[in-house]
Motif scaffolding. Structure first.
Motif, PDB file in Angstrom:
ATOM      1  N   ALA A 215       0.756  -1.063  -0.160  1.00 15.25           N
ATOM      2  CA  ALA A 215      -0.160  -0.027   0.061  1.00 15.25           C
ATOM      3  C   ALA A 215       0.947   1.222  -0.125  1.00 15.25           C
ATOM      4  CB  ALA A 215      -0.937  -0.058   1.403  1.00 15.25           C
ATOM      5  N   ALA A 216       2.034   1.198   0.524  1.00 11.88           N
ATOM      6  CA  ALA A 216       2.943   2.255   0.735  1.00 11.88           C
ATOM      7  C   ALA A 216       3.692   2.659  -0.596  1.00 11.88           C
ATOM      8  CB  ALA A 216       4.051   2.092   1.699  1.00 11.88           C
ATOM      9  N   LEU A 217       3.674   1.643  -1.625  1.00 15.76           N
ATOM     10  CA  LEU A 217       4.133   1.810  -2.888  1.00 15.76           C
ATOM     11  C   LEU A 217       3.525   2.939  -3.621  1.00 15.76           C
ATOM     12  CD1 LEU A 217       4.860  -1.677  -4.207  1.00 15.76           C
ATOM     13  CD2 LEU A 217       6.552  -0.171  -3.304  1.00 15.76           C
ATOM     14  N   SER A 218       4.400   3.835  -4.461  1.00 19.56           N
ATOM     15  CA  SER A 218       3.714   4.756  -5.252  1.00 19.56           C
ATOM     16  C   SER A 218       3.079   4.086  -6.461  1.00 19.56           C
ATOM     17  CB  SER A 218       4.855   5.958  -5.641  1.00 19.56           C
ATOM     18  OG  SER A 218       5.632   5.032  -6.456  1.00 19.56           O
ATOM     19  N   ALA A 219       2.315   4.904  -7.042  1.00 19.83           N
ATOM     20  CA  ALA A 219       1.486   4.261  -8.143  1.00 19.83           C
ATOM     21  C   ALA A 219       2.325   4.066  -9.482  1.00 19.83           C
ATOM     22  CB  ALA A 219       0.574   5.359  -8.689  1.00 19.83           C
ATOM     23  N   GLU A 220       3.660   4.533  -9.441  1.00 23.67           N
ATOM     24  CA  GLU A 220       4.580   4.261 -10.650  1.00 23.67           C
ATOM     25  C   GLU A 220       5.140   3.174 -10.591  1.00 23.67           C
ATOM     26  OE1 GLU A 220       5.699   7.522  -8.798  1.00 23.67           O
ATOM     27  OE2 GLU A 220       3.349   8.186  -9.495  1.00 23.67           O
ATOM     28  N   ALA A 221       5.018   2.224  -9.168  1.00 22.43           N
ATOM     29  CA  ALA A 221       6.086   1.306  -9.141  1.00 22.43           C
ATOM     30  C   ALA A 221       5.597   0.324  -9.975  1.00 22.43           C
ATOM     31  CB  ALA A 221       5.557   0.719  -7.589  1.00 22.43           C
ATOM     32  N   TYR A 222       4.605   0.206 -10.524  1.00 17.05           N
ATOM     33  CA  TYR A 222       4.126  -0.805 -11.565  1.00 17.05           C
ATOM     34  C   TYR A 222       4.152  -0.152 -13.048  1.00 17.05           C
ATOM     35  CZ  TYR A 222       1.979  -2.544  -7.358  1.00 17.05           C
ATOM     36  OH  TYR A 222       1.979  -2.972  -5.969  1.00 17.05           O
ATOM     37  N   ASP A 223       4.737   0.994 -13.170  1.00 20.89           N
ATOM     38  CA  ASP A 223       4.790   1.570 -14.520  1.00 20.89           C
ATOM     39  C   ASP A 223       5.827   1.036 -15.472  1.00 20.89           C
ATOM     40  OD1 ASP A 223       2.664   2.956 -13.814  1.00 20.89           O
ATOM     41  OD2 ASP A 223       3.703   4.898 -13.873  1.00 20.89           O
TER      42      ASP A 223
ATOM     43  N   LEU B 154      16.080   1.314  -2.619  1.00 19.84           N
ATOM     44  CA  LEU B 154      15.486   0.917  -4.014  1.00 19.84           C
ATOM     45  C   LEU B 154      14.397   1.751  -4.320  1.00 19.84           C
ATOM     46  CD1 LEU B 154      15.688  -3.046  -3.773  1.00 19.84           C
ATOM     47  CD2 LEU B 154      17.581  -1.382  -4.649  1.00 19.84           C
ATOM     48  N   THR B 155      14.305   2.242  -5.653  1.00 19.80           N
ATOM     49  CA  THR B 155      13.210   2.606  -5.984  1.00 19.80           C
ATOM     50  C   THR B 155      11.653   1.670  -6.012  1.00 19.80           C
ATOM     51  OG1 THR B 155      13.223   1.921  -8.242  1.00 19.80           O
ATOM     52  CG2 THR B 155      14.590   4.045  -7.613  1.00 19.80           C
ATOM     53  N   ASP B 156      10.837   2.247  -6.083  1.00 19.97           N
ATOM     54  CA  ASP B 156       9.546   1.383  -5.989  1.00 19.97           C
ATOM     55  C   ASP B 156       9.529   0.403  -7.183  1.00 19.97           C
ATOM     56  OD1 ASP B 156       8.955   2.718  -3.698  1.00 19.97           O
ATOM     57  OD2 ASP B 156       7.159   3.663  -4.445  1.00 19.97           O
ATOM     58  N   GLN B 157      10.073   0.933  -8.306  1.00 22.78           N
ATOM     59  CA  GLN B 157      10.270   0.016  -9.423  1.00 22.78           C
ATOM     60  C   GLN B 157      10.939  -0.926  -9.457  1.00 22.78           C
ATOM     61  OE1 GLN B 157      10.233   1.828 -13.474  1.00 22.78           O
ATOM     62  NE2 GLN B 157       8.510   3.144 -13.338  1.00 22.78           N
ATOM     63  N   GLU B 158      12.255  -0.545  -8.589  1.00 26.61           N
ATOM     64  CA  GLU B 158      13.060  -1.683  -8.402  1.00 26.61           C
ATOM     65  C   GLU B 158      12.675  -2.635  -7.559  1.00 26.61           C
ATOM     66  OE1 GLU B 158      17.354   0.777  -9.247  1.00 26.61           O
ATOM     67  OE2 GLU B 158      16.340   0.868  -7.332  1.00 26.61           O
ATOM     68  N   GLN B 159      12.003  -2.318  -6.580  1.00 24.23           N
ATOM     69  CA  GLN B 159      11.542  -3.219  -5.614  1.00 24.23           C
ATOM     70  C   GLN B 159      10.531  -4.365  -6.277  1.00 24.23           C
ATOM     71  OE1 GLN B 159       9.834  -1.759  -1.857  1.00 24.23           O
ATOM     72  NE2 GLN B 159      10.994   0.025  -2.034  1.00 24.23           N
ATOM     73  N   ILE B 160       9.765  -4.026  -7.058  1.00 23.06           N
ATOM     74  CA  ILE B 160       8.689  -4.596  -8.075  1.00 23.06           C
ATOM     75  C   ILE B 160       9.472  -5.645  -9.032  1.00 23.06           C
ATOM     76  CG2 ILE B 160       6.827  -4.873  -9.673  1.00 23.06           C
ATOM     77  CD1 ILE B 160       5.965  -3.944  -7.091  1.00 23.06           C
ATOM     78  N   GLY B 161      10.705  -4.939  -9.613  1.00 23.14           N
ATOM     79  CA  GLY B 161      11.451  -5.565 -10.355  1.00 23.14           C
ATOM     80  C   GLY B 161      12.220  -6.852  -9.606  1.00 23.14           C
ATOM     81  N   VAL B 162      12.521  -6.839  -8.279  1.00 21.63           N
ATOM     82  CA  VAL B 162      13.111  -7.857  -7.786  1.00 21.63           C
ATOM     83  C   VAL B 162      12.348  -9.116  -7.463  1.00 21.63           C
ATOM     84  CG1 VAL B 162      13.716  -8.427  -5.476  1.00 21.63           C
ATOM     85  CG2 VAL B 162      14.999  -6.309  -6.539  1.00 21.63           C
ATOM     86  N   VAL B 163      11.019  -8.569  -7.058  1.00 21.87           N
ATOM     87  CA  VAL B 163       9.906  -9.498  -7.001  1.00 21.87           C
ATOM     88  C   VAL B 163       9.754 -10.485  -8.219  1.00 21.87           C
ATOM     89  CG1 VAL B 163       7.445 -10.118  -6.667  1.00 21.87           C
ATOM     90  CG2 VAL B 163       8.621  -8.378  -5.307  1.00 21.87           C
ATOM     91  N   ILE B 164       9.501  -9.788  -9.328  1.00 23.16           N
ATOM     92  CA  ILE B 164       9.513 -10.365 -10.853  1.00 23.16           C
ATOM     93  C   ILE B 164      10.635 -11.141 -11.061  1.00 23.16           C
ATOM     94  CG2 ILE B 164       9.114  -9.872 -12.886  1.00 23.16           C
ATOM     95  CD1 ILE B 164       7.349  -7.482 -12.509  1.00 23.16           C
ATOM     96  N   THR B 165      11.836 -10.570 -10.855  1.00 24.16           N
ATOM     97  CA  THR B 165      12.840 -11.424 -11.199  1.00 24.16           C
ATOM     98  C   THR B 165      13.062 -12.837 -10.500  1.00 24.16           C
ATOM     99  OG1 THR B 165      13.950  -9.315 -11.853  1.00 24.16           O
ATOM    100  CG2 THR B 165      15.296 -11.063 -11.430  1.00 24.16           C
ATOM    101  N   LEU B 166      12.844 -12.719  -9.265  1.00 23.05           N
ATOM    102  CA  LEU B 166      13.233 -13.659  -8.457  1.00 23.05           C
ATOM    103  C   LEU B 166      11.957 -14.690  -8.753  1.00 23.05           C
ATOM    104  CD1 LEU B 166      14.795 -14.757  -5.966  1.00 23.05           C
ATOM    105  CD2 LEU B 166      13.023 -14.081  -4.496  1.00 23.05           C
ATOM    106  N   ASP B 167      10.775 -14.438  -8.851  1.00 19.91           N
ATOM    107  CA  ASP B 167       9.717 -15.417  -9.387  1.00 19.91           C
ATOM    108  C   ASP B 167      10.014 -15.931 -10.608  1.00 19.91           C
ATOM    109  OD1 ASP B 167       7.245 -16.577  -8.481  1.00 19.91           O
ATOM    110  OD2 ASP B 167       6.657 -15.732 -10.454  1.00 19.91           O
ATOM    111  N   GLY B 168      10.423 -15.229 -11.416  1.00 20.04           N
ATOM    112  CA  GLY B 168      10.743 -15.458 -12.931  1.00 20.04           C
ATOM    113  C   GLY B 168      11.877 -16.682 -12.924  1.00 20.04           C
ATOM    114  N   PHE B 169      12.936 -16.486 -12.137  1.00 21.72           N
ATOM    115  CA  PHE B 169      13.933 -17.624 -11.805  1.00 21.72           C
ATOM    116  C   PHE B 169      13.500 -18.878 -11.248  1.00 21.72           C
ATOM    117  CE2 PHE B 169      16.887 -19.506  -8.871  1.00 21.72           C
ATOM    118  CZ  PHE B 169      17.816 -19.948  -9.984  1.00 21.72           C
TER     119      PHE B 169
END
Lengths: 267, 267
Positions: A215-223, B154-169
DNA sequence: CTAATTTGCGTACGGCGTACCCAAATGTAG
DNA sequence: CTACATTTGGGTACGCCGTACGCAAATTAG
């Protein structure tokens, strides 16, 4: 899937189809089809209508023959799928060109080539769910990578480990993308529909307090686009390889690879 | 798969099933089944006989009801599969315990937990091929990881990136393993049979001179177990994350992670 | 020529997901 | 309690699927 007839024999036939030239017998009438034409038609049909719509009857229909005629060339559907796979899986030009440019460029080219291939034929990953029959083209891909890893001081097991790890990352990532991306076209549910359908429950979930970090993530996190995410993950993985390779040579590891980090802190 | 009836509506129903408690209507007879019992029976059947043998008729048979009765609880087979998935995908205890032990331990626990889950139910990866309907449990897994990544710069995008990358592996790797491993049981072709069938053509291929780098590998190159290979790949990936995290803090990156020098390998 | 062999493929079987429909069961309204 | 509205269980049926079987036509060998 009504697959009974001695799976071991089935496997043997697949191998023969992949590797063997299979000379023509001299007695009967000339075949009106070729294995290549069948595989080609099946690939075209899968590209056009998706793997779900690919049936033996349909492939036969594309070729203007009866359904059972295909069984003169292919033992069954599973073998046809294996042939479709090995036909497409050969390494692209980018890979062969990158073969002598150093390990990082090579692995990157291999990963991107494979990534593009799976995006071009999204059904490939779904096909490849029976025990893989190793064909000439899939071996060629491995060969290029192993050759490129020579001289880095890796053990043989580590070299194979790199191949498996890289392929695991690519297929796993592309699977996630196809899940969201290509499935949209198949089901006809657009991305907007998908998210708007989910929106109310997601909002309620975020407001529930059960997912505070998300919930704390910004909207751009998924961009980030899928391609950007792929680059991110690939860079991380190659960075990890670099750490190992450097350790194998006794050289201190470098900072993050292609990443343009503004606060670059290296060794 | 005969899935036609308005895929958007199908999606909406899946979401409702996943998130909504769905109060009982007050008029008709009491249902003799519950959604939970159906999902449970379906999971048990898939674990026992494989996903290929899972049909609506069979699940109904397990529950002692007619096939069409299931459609009073579930709109179709696709939705049932989605429910089976979300039922199993909740994070294990190892993950929640590792939640406050630092990012490396946490990500390792998440990866291993997911790896074990997929090995325990090998059909899960094959199920998850329709557009995923995000359920409460899959969100819970993401939440834990995002929470564990907080404070690393980390930026928010990077945090999501880590999740996606780990799950992908993880999913990509486990897919490869299941390809060889579990498919053996389904098809009844043992590992020895598989390799002995391939042996002649592989020998011929190696002797052909077309694959010199592979031919130069020692026989032990392929001796690593799947678990060892998984550890190898996971360590590389986490090393790569470490490089980024260190750069984000301005700290020089460390050497390879869990790696114990010479005895690392791939399958 | 005849005989041997191989090809194309029509027919048929068992299984699938599920649309449709109706009888039985259960609640509410009077 | 009766009458009615509503929901459940599930039988039947339809149109797909992969493919086993067998036979007529085509081709070649002797």
């Amino acid at each position: 899937m009504t697959t009974d007839p001695t799976p071991a024999e089935q496997l043997r036939r697949s191998i023969d189809l992949l590797w063997g030239p299979s000379e023509r017998p001299a007695r009967g009438p000339k075949p009106s089809l070729t294995l290549d034409r069948i595989v080609e038609a099946a690939i075209a049909a899968a590209d056009r209508d998706g793997i779900g719509a690919l049936s033996m009857r349909r492939v036969a229909g594309e070729l203007g023959v009866g359904a059972m005629s295909l069984y003169r060339y292919v033992p069954g559907k599973a073998e046809l799928l294996a042939l479709m796979l090995d036909r497409l899986i050969l390494p692209g030009e980018d890979v062969t060109q990158a073969a002598d440019k150093g390990w990082r460029e090579l692995l990157e080219a291999v990963a991107r080539d494979s990534y593009r291939l799976y995006l071009r034929h999204p059904w490939l990953l779904r096909v490849n769910w029976t025990r893989p029959v190793m064909g000439p083209n899939s071996l060629a891909g491995v060969e290029i990578v192993i050759a490129g890893l020579a001289g880095l001081g890796l053990t043989d097991q580590e070299q194979i480990g790199v191949v498996i790890t890289l392929d695991g990352f690519v297929t796993g990532f592309v699977r996630q993308r196809i899940l969201y991306d290509a499935a949209a076209e198949e089901t006809g549910v657009s991305d907007e529909e998908f998210w708007s359908q989910h929106h109310p429950v997601l909002v309620r979930a975020m407001e529930s307090g059960n997912y505070p970090a998300m919930a704390a993530l910004s909207a751009e996190a998924y961009d980030a686009s899928w391609d950007e995410s792929f680059d991110f993950g690939l860079d991380r993985l190659l960075d990890g390889f670099a750490v190992l390779f450097a350790a194998r040579r006794g050289i201190p590891p470098p900072g993050p690879g292609e990443t343009r980090a503004e606060d670059q802190g290296g060794a």
